[in-house]
Structure formats: structure tokens, C-alpha cells
Design an enzyme around this catalytic site. Structure first.
Site, PDB file in Angstrom:
ATOM      1  N   CYS A 331       0.836  -1.203   0.000  1.00 37.58           N
ATOM      2  CA  CYS A 331       0.000   0.000   0.000  1.00 37.58           C
ATOM      3  C   CYS A 331       0.872   1.255   0.000  1.00 37.58           C
ATOM      4  O   CYS A 331       1.550   1.530  -0.976  1.00 37.58           O
ATOM      5  CB  CYS A 331      -0.973  -0.042   1.172  1.00 37.58           C
ATOM      6  SG  CYS A 331      -2.439   0.994   0.906  1.00 37.58           S
ATOM      7  N   HIS A 427      -3.707  -5.760   1.160  1.00 38.83           N
ATOM      8  CA  HIS A 427      -3.488  -6.029   2.576  1.00 38.83           C
ATOM      9  C   HIS A 427      -3.878  -7.484   2.861  1.00 38.83           C
ATOM     10  O   HIS A 427      -4.793  -8.021   2.243  1.00 38.83           O
ATOM     11  CB  HIS A 427      -4.340  -5.102   3.445  1.00 38.83           C
ATOM     12  CG  HIS A 427      -3.937  -3.667   3.345  1.00 38.83           C
ATOM     13  ND1 HIS A 427      -2.757  -3.182   3.847  1.00 38.83           N
ATOM     14  CD2 HIS A 427      -4.579  -2.603   2.790  1.00 38.83           C
ATOM     15  CE1 HIS A 427      -2.684  -1.877   3.624  1.00 38.83           C
ATOM     16  NE2 HIS A 427      -3.763  -1.507   2.973  1.00 38.83           N
TER      17      HIS A 427
END
Length: 484
Positions: A331, A427
Site C-alpha cells: 500500500c 493487505h
């Protein structure tokens, strides 16, 4: 239907873990249980089945209840992105930014939305287990409160107060809370419990009596130090500083701790692996000689990139890659691996741009709608399940060489031509045992094959068993049902 709220004498007294354990204990008794936290402040978030985001702890508590997480379990989420500002997420969706200047006005009206979410959960539950935030003793924040007594009184939910004996002064913290809160708030507290006790609880019998005499509150018991709590995902970066120790004779995977680190629970599955040591590197220390570096998410990527550079970690990372050792960015960490990060709209802070590490030929523009979705796919020849939660678009030549292939056929992430540097918005990528083993194979380590979710469920059962043995849960249930 009933409900019971757990508040603490301060932050980090173990509220999230205790609520998760209570949820599992009650679920194991055959009750329909739902977790609820009116307001949370955390940069560790999870995507819900209904397409929103909530605090990581509430997602874990939903696991404890063996039910899918929903946005109603954490209707107000504040995600700090600067020392004086936070992104405001209401019922799973971004609703702007709150700062010190507009905080009181910004939360006006949120109590109605909090109560609406609570009622949605209560309609489908035998009992709702509620977690407070911070402490009710912060009387300077009482006006307009929606996180502790403001909610408890509005919803008529009785409260159990948690004291942490491990930090010392637990008698004073509980009795002091009774002394500073107003009488109507104090009347909502039906009892107290002591958490993180080491040794023989009988040695604190006089302490429990003293608290009862000074407060008039009921003694619900003393919870021992439960080691299984360490296996639950954490949402508080405080724990990272405590876990920065390094064990010898293992392959090191290093992760620098930046001020706005987010979703660092992505790295938790690595702790299951006996062949590696996850080292969280605090500010002021160099990144150690490591087999692999992982750059985690960030709530303010440009600011954290500047911090990483100021700490000298950029030099460490570039030297690491020159040695032929891999780097994985997740991310915000993925964005940092590129050539440039631009935020013309000032979404994560003042408008501007910053040079990244230049290890991937990509650029990121912060903006657009926030991506919130559960995903699955394949990377490095192994399957994975996870979720995306980010703002921004990342493009460039290395993005044409995607790290992951999602189930719908889309490529995602980026990888350098030599395969040494890779990044992804996914994630939970390392949660799948086969996927984790594929990454460990790159550094010459064997995966354990341990399923991360299964380990969390086992830990929840251990915590629930400890709570059943140490607390008067029957009395708590009776109090919860009396308020229905």
C-alpha cells in the site's frame, strides 16, 4: 437483547482484547453476539463484507463472534494523518477531515448515527459487547462525547471499568476515575475488573476490597496475563516499540516504523514462522542487516517518505537492494518504492509532491475515490485472499509487470524486471500460508504452513477460556440483560 460496555481507566489497558475474549466466550455459550465500538481512532483498518472500513480490532471481534464484520460495528473511525488532523470515516465511508480547529463542530450529530448503528446490531443479537475509547476520566472531553459515557447514557448501556495492574497504580486509577466523573456517569458503571495480573490473584484481595469500599462498584474478577493475546492483530502502534527486540540465529525481516504507519498487522503472520525474526525498527536506529525489508502502509505517505529519508533509512534500503536482497512494499510502502508521489488536492496533508525511493519505475497520484474491496488471486505462484483500502492511482512501466493476478483477471501491483523489488496494494497478502511460504522461499526460509486465521481463532478460544475461569461472566450477562 442486552448490552454491556467495557471502558478503561486509560488507553492500552487491554479493552480490545478483553472485548474479543468476552465475545468469544459468549459465542461459545451459544449466544448471538455482536461487537460494537462507537468511535475508534486507528490507522489499522479492515474492509467489511458490506464494502466499508472499520477498525482492525472490531474486525477481530467480529471473528470472535464468528460473524462477518459490518460497518455498523464501528460507525465512527478517525484515521490520524497528521499531528492535528484525522480522516473521518462514518459508517464505512470517508466524510472529510477533522482537525483540532473543527473537532467539536465536526462530531456534532454523529451520536445519532452511532445510535442508529447500535440499534441495527442490537436487533440481530442476544447481546452487544461494546468497547469504549480512551477513558471516561478524560473529563475535558466529556462535552459531546460519543465514545464512552456519552454513548452509554444515550443508549442506556451499563459499564464495566477495566484497570491495568501491569502499569502500576491500579487502585488509584479506578478510584480516581470514580472521583472525577460526575455522579450520573459513575452510576452507569456497575463493576470493575483488573487486567494483566501476574502471580497469585489472592495477593490482591485487599486491593479489590479497597476499590469496592471507595467506589461501591462490584468486583467482577482479576484477569491473568494471557500470552495468547499477543497473537491477535493489534491496532495500536504503541506495541511496535515494545516488539523491536531481535532474536539471534534467524533470518531477519525488517520493517521501519514511521509516524503514520498503517495496517502493520499485515506483518503479523510472519511472527508464526520459526525460521525468521520480524524486527520492527524504531526511529533513531538503522535498519539492520536483513534478508528482506517490508515497507508497510501509511496514512500520510508523503510525510512518512520524508521521515524515512530524514532517518537515513533510504540509504539503508538502497544498500540492501544493492546487495541483491528483496524489498516488498504494501500500500503506502508500495507507493514509496516509486519515483514520485503527488498529492495536488492535499488529501493526506498540504498539497505537494515528493520523490520516492526510485526502486520501481512507477508514479502515484493521490486522489479519486477510496478503493475498498475484498480481493483474491495469485502471486508468486500461490493463492491469496486479502483486501484493498487506499486512495490513489499508481502507473508506470513496472506496473505493466504486475505482482499479483486477481481472480477477475486484472493485474495488480508492480515488480522490477529482476524481481528484487515488488509492491502491491493488497493487505493481508502474507496471511495465506502458501503465499507466505513463497516469499520466504526467496530468502531461503521454509514456511511453517500455519494458517494465520486459524491461529487467531485458537488464540481467541484460549483467551475466552481464561476469562471464563477468572471473571464472573454470569453476573455480567445478568447486568447486560437487566438493561434491555
Amino acid at each position: 437483547m442486552g448490552a454491556l460496555m467495557f471502558q478503561g481507566t486509560g488507553s492500552d489497558v487491554g479493552k480490545s482484547v478483553l472485548v474479543a475474549g468476552i465475545c468469544r466466550a459468549l459465542t461459545n455459550r451459544g449466544l448471538r453476539v455482536r461487537p460494537f465500538k462507537p468511535q475508534n481512532m486507528s490507522n489499522n483498518a479492515a474492509v467489511t463484507a458490506d464494502g466499508g472500513e472499520i477498525g482492525r480490532a472490531q474486525a477481530t471481534q467480529a471473528m470472535a463472534c464468528r460473524t462477518p464484520a459490518t460497518v455498523d460495528m464501528n460507525p465512527v473511525l478517525l484515521k490520524p494523518q497528521g499531528d492535528r488532523s484525522s480522516q473521518l470515516v462514518v459508517r464505512g465511508r470517508v466524510r472529510g477531515t477533522l482537525g483540532s480547529a473543527n473537532w467539536r463542530e465536526g462530531r456534532a450529530g454523529l451520536l445519532d448515527e452511532v445510535l442508529a448503528s447500535y440499534r441495527c446490531l442490537a436487533a440481530d443479537a442476544d447481546i452487544v459487547v461494546v468497547e469504549g475509547a480512551g477513558s471516561p476520566a478524560e473529563v475535558n472531553l466529556r462535552s459531546g462525547d460519543i465514545a464512552n459515557m456519552g454513548f452509554a447514557r444515550a443508549a442506556n448501556v451499563p459499564v464495566v471499568l477495566i484497570g491495568d495492574i501491569d502499569r502500576g497504580g491500579v487502585i488509584a486509577s479506578i478510584v480516581g476515575t470514580h472521583a472525577v466523573i460526575d455522579r450520573q456517569d459513575a452510576a452507569m458503571i456497575r463493576g470493575f475488573l483488573i487486567n494483566k495480573f501476574r502471580g497469585d490473584p489472592a495477593l490482591f484481595a485487599d486491593g479489590m476490597t479497597a476499590i469496592e469500599q471507595h467506589t461501591g462498584w462490584c468486583d467482577f474478577g482479576i484477569v491473568p496475563w494471557v500470552r495468547a493475546a499477543r497473537r491477535l492483530p493489534s491496532e495500536d502502534a504503541v506495541i511496535l516499540e515494545r516488539s523491536a527486540a531481535r532474536a539471534a540465529e534467524r533470518l531477519v525481516i525488517a520493517c521501519p516504523i514511521t509516524p503514520r504507519i498503517a495496517n502493520f498487522d499485515d506483518l503479523d503472520p510472519l511472527r508464526l514462522e520459526p525460521g525468521v525474526e520480524l524486527v520492527m525498527v524504531p526511529p533513531g536506529e538503522p535498519i539492520p542487516d536483513a534478508a528482506m525489508i517490508v515497507l508497510p502502509g501509511s496514512k500520510a505517505t508523503r510525510a512518512d517518505m520524508a521521515f524515512l529519508r530524514a532517518e537515513g533509512w533510504e540509504v539503508d534500503i538502497l544498500a540492501h537492494v544493492r546487495k541483491g536482497r528483496p524489498v516488498l512494499g504494501l500500500c503506502g510502502g508500495y507507493q514509496m518504492l516509486g519515483r514520485r508521489i503527488s498529492d495536488a488536492e492535499g488529501i493526506e496533508g498540504p498539497p505537494g509532491e515528493i520523490a520516492g525511493l526510485g526502486l520501481l519505475d512507477i508514479e502515484t497520484v493521490i486522489g479519486g475515490d477510496k478503493v475498498l474491496r475484498e480481493v483474491s488471486g495469485e502471486a508468486l505462484g500461490a493463492r491469496f485472499q486479502g483486501y484493498e483500502i487506499h486512495m490513489g492511482q499508481t502507473t508506470g512501466p513496472d506496473a505493466e509487470r504486475p505482482l499479483t493476478r486477481l481472480s477477475d483477471g486484472r493485474g495488480e501491483g508492480a515488480m522490477r524486471a529482476d524481481g528484487l523489488v515488488a509492491g502491491s496494494y493488497i493487505h493481508g497478502l502474507l496471511g495465506d500460508a502458501a503465499q507466505r511460504a513463497a516469499w520466504l522461499a526467496r530468502i531461503g526460509a521454509a514456511g511453517s504452513g500455519v494458517d494465520h486465521d486459524a491461529d487467531i481463532h485458537a488464540a481467541l478460544d484460549e483467551i475466552a477460556e481464561a476469562l471464563e475461569a477468572s471473571l464472573d461472566i454470569d453476573a455480567m450477562i445478568a447486568i447486560a440483560q437487566s438493561a434491555a
